[in-house]
Write an enzyme that holds these catalytic residues in place. Structure first.
Site, short mmCIF file in Angstrom:
data_model
loop_
_atom_site.label_atom_id
_atom_site.label_comp_id
_atom_site.label_asym_id
_atom_site.label_seq_id
_atom_site.Cartn_x
_atom_site.Cartn_y
_atom_site.Cartn_z
N TYR A 59 0.73 -1.27 -0.01
CA TYR A 59 0.04 0.05 0.09
C TYR A 59 0.80 1.13 -0.09
O TYR A 59 0.39 2.34 -0.69
CB TYR A 59 -1.12 -0.04 1.33
N HIS A 114 -14.46 1.22 -0.06
CA HIS A 114 -13.46 0.29 0.18
C HIS A 114 -12.18 0.98 0.88
O HIS A 114 -11.07 0.45 0.90
CB HIS A 114 -13.02 -0.15 -1.29
P1 NAD Z 1 -17.02 -12.01 -0.58
O1 NAD Z 1 -16.68 -13.21 -1.32
O2 NAD Z 1 -16.71 -11.95 1.05
O3 NAD Z 1 -18.61 -11.56 -0.76
C1 NAD Z 1 -19.00 -10.71 -0.29
C2 NAD Z 1 -20.47 -10.66 -0.01
O4 NAD Z 1 -20.90 -10.83 -1.50
C3 NAD Z 1 -20.81 -12.02 0.69
O5 NAD Z 1 -21.96 -11.77 1.51
C4 NAD Z 1 -21.41 -12.89 -0.60
O6 NAD Z 1 -22.42 -13.76 -0.03
C5 NAD Z 1 -21.95 -11.93 -1.57
N1 NAD Z 1 -21.77 -12.53 -2.79
C6 NAD Z 1 -20.78 -12.99 -3.59
N2 NAD Z 1 -21.21 -13.50 -4.72
C7 NAD Z 1 -22.29 -12.95 -4.73
C8 NAD Z 1 -23.25 -13.20 -5.94
N3 NAD Z 1 -23.07 -14.03 -7.01
N4 NAD Z 1 -24.64 -12.81 -5.80
C9 NAD Z 1 -25.05 -12.04 -4.55
N5 NAD Z 1 -23.91 -12.05 -3.45
C10 NAD Z 1 -22.99 -12.43 -3.75
O7 NAD Z 1 -16.27 -10.81 -1.36
P2 NAD Z 1 -14.82 -10.54 -1.42
O8 NAD Z 1 -14.57 -10.41 -2.74
O9 NAD Z 1 -14.15 -11.31 -0.53
O10 NAD Z 1 -14.93 -9.16 -0.85
C11 NAD Z 1 -15.47 -9.02 0.71
C12 NAD Z 1 -15.54 -7.38 0.94
O11 NAD Z 1 -14.20 -6.92 0.83
C13 NAD Z 1 -16.28 -6.92 -0.36
O12 NAD Z 1 -17.44 -6.50 0.31
C14 NAD Z 1 -15.31 -5.85 -0.83
O13 NAD Z 1 -16.12 -4.33 -0.69
C15 NAD Z 1 -14.15 -5.64 0.00
N6 NAD Z 1 -12.83 -5.67 -1.00
C16 NAD Z 1 -12.28 -4.30 -0.82
C17 NAD Z 1 -10.98 -4.56 -1.62
C18 NAD Z 1 -9.85 -3.67 -1.30
O14 NAD Z 1 -9.01 -3.58 -2.07
N7 NAD Z 1 -10.40 -2.41 -1.04
C19 NAD Z 1 -10.68 -5.90 -2.26
C20 NAD Z 1 -11.64 -6.87 -2.31
C21 NAD Z 1 -12.63 -6.85 -1.71
N1 APR Z 2 -12.62 3.01 -19.24
C1 APR Z 2 -13.69 2.33 -18.84
N2 APR Z 2 -13.59 1.10 -18.18
C2 APR Z 2 -12.38 0.51 -18.07
C3 APR Z 2 -11.29 1.20 -18.47
C4 APR Z 2 -11.43 2.44 -19.35
N3 APR Z 2 -10.44 3.27 -19.60
N4 APR Z 2 -10.07 0.25 -18.36
C5 APR Z 2 -10.77 -0.79 -17.85
N5 APR Z 2 -11.94 -0.67 -17.73
C6 APR Z 2 -12.80 -1.66 -17.21
C7 APR Z 2 -12.45 -2.97 -17.26
O1 APR Z 2 -13.26 -3.53 -18.62
C8 APR Z 2 -13.09 -3.87 -16.18
O2 APR Z 2 -14.43 -3.99 -16.47
O3 APR Z 2 -12.67 -1.51 -15.68
C9 APR Z 2 -13.10 -2.65 -15.03
C10 APR Z 2 -11.98 -2.78 -13.95
O4 APR Z 2 -12.38 -4.07 -13.18
P1 APR Z 2 -11.25 -4.49 -11.84
O5 APR Z 2 -9.96 -4.32 -12.37
O6 APR Z 2 -12.19 -5.66 -11.46
O7 APR Z 2 -11.66 -3.28 -11.06
P2 APR Z 2 -12.93 -3.10 -9.94
O8 APR Z 2 -14.12 -3.65 -10.72
O9 APR Z 2 -13.05 -1.66 -9.48
O10 APR Z 2 -12.61 -4.04 -8.81
C11 APR Z 2 -13.79 -4.04 -7.54
O11 APR Z 2 -12.38 -5.31 -6.43
O12 APR Z 2 -10.10 -5.97 -6.01
C12 APR Z 2 -11.34 -5.34 -5.36
O13 APR Z 2 -11.36 -3.54 -4.04
C13 APR Z 2 -10.85 -3.73 -5.30
O14 APR Z 2 -12.23 -2.07 -5.64
C14 APR Z 2 -11.76 -3.16 -6.25
C15 APR Z 2 -12.97 -4.23 -6.37
#
Ligand code: NAD
Ligand code: APR
EC number: 2.3.1.286
Length: 240
Positions: A59, A114
């Site tokens: 981070y 997040h």
């Molecule tokens: P998870 O696997 O813990 O699931 C989160 C919730 O989503 C659970 O209640 C699960 O039952 C529900 N869920 C999962 N799949 C689903 C589906 N297909 N339909 C309906 N509900 C569904 O999620 P995670 O990826 O481990 O993330 C947990 C939390 O951590 C998330 O809420 C996310 O906001 C957060 N997160 C933050 C970061 C970051 O870098 N800031 C990264 C990943 C996740």
């Molecule tokens: N314009 C529009 N969309 C874009 C562009 C762009 N220039 N570049 C990439 N994308 C789209 C990709 O097609 C993809 O669908 O943005 C999306 C990025 O997806 P992820 O990398 O999965 O990011 P995000 O959806 O924000 O992930 C959700 O998961 O790992 C955790 O906390 C983390 O907040 C993140 C969460």
């Protein structure tokens, strides 16, 4: 729905894709952040327990990038700030992103579900403060003065996202919901479109490619956010 009415209430969800053209890597694209790091090693509470130095390094490196002068909001961030100014009190921006590009573009009604990379949270007293560039065992909490108890103010996998009640309340009252730059891989954010649909809102996905929840949206636009979002906002604000 194309032009906004005075009764419209808009909720926007953004993900890593809106910041991609500003130079911040996404998570799941080519060379995405999760390609080079096992998320179990850097983005879970267990990882921080097991190897806090590794997690802090991950981070700290991402925070350093945010502090670099070359990094700037792009036209998509700026268009959303324009849209907010046209909808005083009827606009909410929910972001999964932990960068500060929405703030730097002028957005104000923001929920970072997040967490925020530029902030730290004290494990002893829960105080949230501005994070130093090199958070680590030497860092002091400005509230309780405890040393070495500061963690990134980031919501990790398995943790509960922030301000969910506020988000669900806004979604249940909105007339328009737009999802921008998110892959729809992570819940609960990926489920927001269903709440908006249940509220009878018009739902639109603006993304580089179809997300995992594409079929839940009434409208889709595919392309880079820096082109899609300004054009979409101009349409909404026409004849305002
Ligand atoms: P998870 O696997 O813990 O699931 C989160 C919730 O989503 C659970 O209640 C699960 O039952 C529900 N869920 C999962 N799949 C689903 C589906 N297909 N339909 C309906 N509900 C569904 O999620 P995670 O990826 O481990 O993330 C947990 C939390 O951590 C998330 O809420 C996310 O906001 C957060 N997160 C933050 C970061 C970051 O870098 N800031 C990264 C990943 C996740
Ligand atoms: N314009 C529009 N969309 C874009 C562009 C762009 N220039 N570049 C990439 N994308 C789209 C990709 O097609 C993809 O669908 O943005 C999306 C990025 O997806 P992820 O990398 O999965 O990011 P995000 O959806 O924000 O992930 C959700 O998961 O790992 C955790 O906390 C983390 O907040 C993140 C969460």
């Amino acid at each position: 729905m194309s032009v906004l009415s005075p009764h419209d209430r808009v909720v926007i969800l953004t993900g890593a894709g809106i910041s991609a053209e500003s130079g911040i890597r996404t998570f799941r694209g080519d060379d995405g952040l999760w390609e080079n790091h096992r998320l179990e090693d850097v983005a879970t509470p267990e990882a921080f327990q097991r190897d806090p130095a590794l997690v802090q390094r991950f981070y700290n490196a991402r925070r350093q990038q945010l502090l670099s002068p070359e990094l700037a909001p792009n036209a998509a961030h700026q268009a959303l700030a324009r849209l907010e100014r046209a909808l005083p009190g009827r606009f909410l921006l929910v972001t999964q992103n932990v960068d500060n590009l929405h703030e730097r573009a002028g957005s104000e009604a923001i929920i970072h579900m997040h967490g925020e990379l530029l902030k730290a949270r004290c494990l002893h007293c829960q105080h949230v403060s501005k994070a130093s560039a090199d958070l680590g065992p030497h860092s002091h909490c400005s509230a309780c003065d405890q040393r070495g108890r500061l963690r990134p103010h980031i919501v990790w996998f398995g943790e509960v996202p922030l301000q969910m009640d506020d988000i669900y309340q806004a979604l249940s009252q909105c007339t328009m919901f737009a999802s921008i730059g998110t892959s729809g891989n992570v819940y609960p954010a990926a489920g927001f479109v269903e709440v908006a649909n249940a509220a009878g809102a018009h739902t639109i996905e603006l993304n580089l490619e179809a997300s995992r929840v594409r079929t839940a949206f009434a409208e889709h636009r595919e392309g880079p956010a820096s082109q899609l979002v300004p054009a979409w906002v101009e349409e909404l604000l026409a004849e305002q």
